[in-house]
Design a protein around this motif. Structure first.
Motif, short mmCIF file in Angstrom:
data_model
loop_
_atom_site.label_atom_id
_atom_site.label_comp_id
_atom_site.label_asym_id
_atom_site.label_seq_id
_atom_site.Cartn_x
_atom_site.Cartn_y
_atom_site.Cartn_z
N LEU A 128 -7.83 0.09 -11.07
CA LEU A 128 -8.00 0.92 -9.87
C LEU A 128 -9.48 0.99 -9.54
CD1 LEU A 128 -5.08 1.55 -10.56
CD2 LEU A 128 -5.57 3.99 -10.27
N TRP A 163 -6.01 -2.46 -7.48
CA TRP A 163 -5.72 -1.42 -6.48
C TRP A 163 -7.04 -0.96 -5.89
CZ3 TRP A 163 -0.88 1.72 -6.29
CH2 TRP A 163 0.15 1.17 -7.08
N TYR A 212 -2.51 -2.22 -3.06
CA TYR A 212 -2.39 -2.94 -4.33
C TYR A 212 -2.13 -4.40 -4.08
CZ TYR A 212 2.44 -1.54 -3.25
OH TYR A 212 3.61 -1.28 -2.60
N ALA A 250 -3.96 3.89 -0.84
CA ALA A 250 -4.30 2.88 -1.85
C ALA A 250 -3.55 1.59 -1.54
CB ALA A 250 -3.94 3.38 -3.24
N SER A 295 -8.58 1.84 -3.16
CA SER A 295 -8.17 3.06 -2.45
C SER A 295 -9.29 3.58 -1.56
CB SER A 295 -7.79 4.14 -3.48
OG SER A 295 -8.86 4.37 -4.38
N SER A 342 0.84 -1.19 0.00
CA SER A 342 0.00 0.00 0.00
C SER A 342 0.87 1.24 0.00
CB SER A 342 -0.92 0.01 1.22
OG SER A 342 -0.17 0.16 2.42
N ALA A 383 0.11 5.61 -10.11
CA ALA A 383 -0.29 4.21 -10.30
C ALA A 383 -0.64 3.86 -11.74
CB ALA A 383 -1.48 3.89 -9.40
#
Lengths: 348, 348
Positions: B94, B128, B81, B79, B130, B37, B220
């Motif tokens: 995302l 990802w 991942y 975020a 967030s 993250s 990202a």
């Protein structure tokens, strides 16, 4: 004296541990069964008597008239789990963060290295990372109607001394002017990045936080708990409340412990490892806390339980801060903890 | 008319898609390269003139005198991942949540099924997830010094009608007395569990939320964005601000869109899929929003771009709510989205 002897004993024991597990190579993919999360605990609170509000929630959306009164789900907590296809640990590892922070504590370090979440996944543990009540994805409730008082916000500088990265007067708004301890293991160039992890906290919600942790333990355990700082006391109490569910506690610089008179005998079968970093001599605040916590560790031992102290400087690791899971030698510290878990029979 | 025609076209297209990928079997372990993250964006805010406070942070710890003034890191975002060893998607996915919620939206559903995070991991995407500024692990800043106004708290009942699980007057505090739409796909027995995911929100922070999303995209992306509800407008704007970074947007019932006059031509190379659930006829509020958003979709098409509408009832999926990623047919909805991504050439 007993604590000091135990600390030295632990240092020797961990320094010569034969039972080091073979971690998965850092390049090998993790074999993951499931990534998921849950919310657990909490209660319904009713709020009455507040005036209604008209609110535009998104640009271009028509206004909505909101009645702020009603029933609210409050005081639950969030936990995310990553379950391995074939865990080598006997129990899932629950990682509980400290004050003013969230589960992000355990993830990637502020300077971008894999954190303890990854370390212990690679060692074969199912890893659960949670946010305490009010923090992170657990959400917070209305003040003062539900949470008494107001949230406390941490300045960028407060942690510098408090977390023993440097002396209390070593903080400076200008990064180039900050004074860290010369041997500090905290990645000081990433300090500002670290402060992005800060979240506000209330100091009036211990009871609610404890209740949610207790509910979490009922749902996710049997387990081993790795806990940091403010979380420490919640973990000690969670074990007192469910000694059959908590199979071990690894407390990283816990900032509190149950009061004298708490029934340490209930934890006879819950081995504890308490880990301290460096530079206590510079911090009367932490020295006091440590005395208090080690009194609790002594009570567990006197009741026939096991409470080991891992004093990192005594074990040859110098310069570790309160945020040792982020320190540049974070994997080395985690390795000592892993060795203790292996010795305690917590791996398959 | 254009939108309706596009919707029907999409329904037919997706209903007969030949390019369905072969997802990893649900029982096969995911091969994960890394879980991690980061926090991104934000700024330093200075607060002055507040009185100092003496606070006991943990039971048994000595009180600390806290000066609440100073520098604070605010308005960043979190975020997390999960990177696959061998992703089959060309770009990371995302996932941006909606208002009053966090990234938990995309994780396990309230009734305990794997959510879209798992679905798209299994389909071969790096995923990802967030938390927007102020929400979840992004933390919130002091009001009114940094965030104007006060946070808004969602009652347990507000979403029942707003998210089109049932009629606006169908909510009842007693679970047994609630009226859902007869064909509702929301797992209504898990409604109270769903409300545990609620977090407060400010309605004054769009600029700060957008800035952090823009910083996130810079870090990202290139990427594909799946976005829900309040997040929609942030994603549309993020693409306008970085059309080279955003390779596609899948907007799940976006609650807003850029104003008339925004330069839709910048999104000529950013294909959009906009997904709507059922029961719009029962909701003038959502019908208005939909008209507004489809005007934006039309502007993208008129500028030579692609903006498809997936109207789920027209595509044969009835009863979906605003929270379709949690609905009982969530995997089926996700499958239509996956088919669109495959058709758009977003898989390897």
């Amino acid at each position: 004296m007993r604590a000091v002897a135990a600390a030295i004993g632990m240092a020797l024991s961990l320094g010569t541990a034969q039972a080091q597990p073979a971690p998965a190579p850092a390049s090998a993919p993790l074999q993951i069964r499931e990534v998921g999360s849950m919310h657990v605990g909490g209660r319904v609170a009713t709020i009455e008597g507040l005036p209604s509000q008209e609110i535009v929630f998104s640009p271009g959306a028509p206004p909505l008239r909101i009645n702020p009164n009603g029933q609210f789900m409050v005081e639950g907590m969030y936990a995310q789990y990553i379950r391995l296809a074939e865990p080598r640990a006997r129990f899932p590892l629950l990682m509980w963060h400290g004050g003013g922070l969230t589960g992000a504590t355990w993830e990637t370090t502020p300077d971008g290295r894999p954190g303890w979440q990854m370390f212990f996944l690679r060692q074969g543990h199912d890893v659960w990372v949670s946010d305490a009540v009010e923090r992170g994805r657990s959400g917070f409730a209305r003040s003062p109607q539900v949470f008494a008082g107001e949230p406390v916000f941490r300045t960028m500088g407060e942690g510098w001394g408090l977390f023993r990265v440097g002396p209390n007067d070593g903080w400076n708004a200008e990064a180039g002017q900050r004074r860290a301890f010369p041997d500090s293991r905290f990645p000081v160039a990433a300090w500002d990045q670290f402060t992005r992890q800060s979240v506000p906290r209330w100091v009036t919600t211990d009871r609610q936080i404890q209740a949610a942790y207790d509910a979490y333990v009922q749902q996710a355990c049997p387990c081993v708990i790795v806990v940091h700082s403010q979380g420490g006391n919640f973990a000690f109490n969670a074990a007192l409340n469910a000694p059959d569910k908590v199979r071990a506690i690894i407390a990283i610089e816990p900032s509190g412990a149950p009061p004298a008179g708490a029934d340490a005998a209930r934890l006879r079968d819950v081995p504890h490892l308490i880990v301290w970093g460096d530079h206590f001599a510079d911090s009367p605040f932490w020295t006091n806390i440590r005395t208090n916590v080690e009194r609790w560790a002594g009570a567990i031992r006197e009741a026939g339980g096991r409470a080991d102290i891992l004093d990192l400087p005594a074990a040859g690791l110098r310069g570790n801060s309160h945020m040792m899971m982020m320190d540049t030698n974070s994997d080395e510290v985690a390795g000592r903890i892993q060795a203790w878990m292996t010795e305690r029979g917590l791996m398959r």
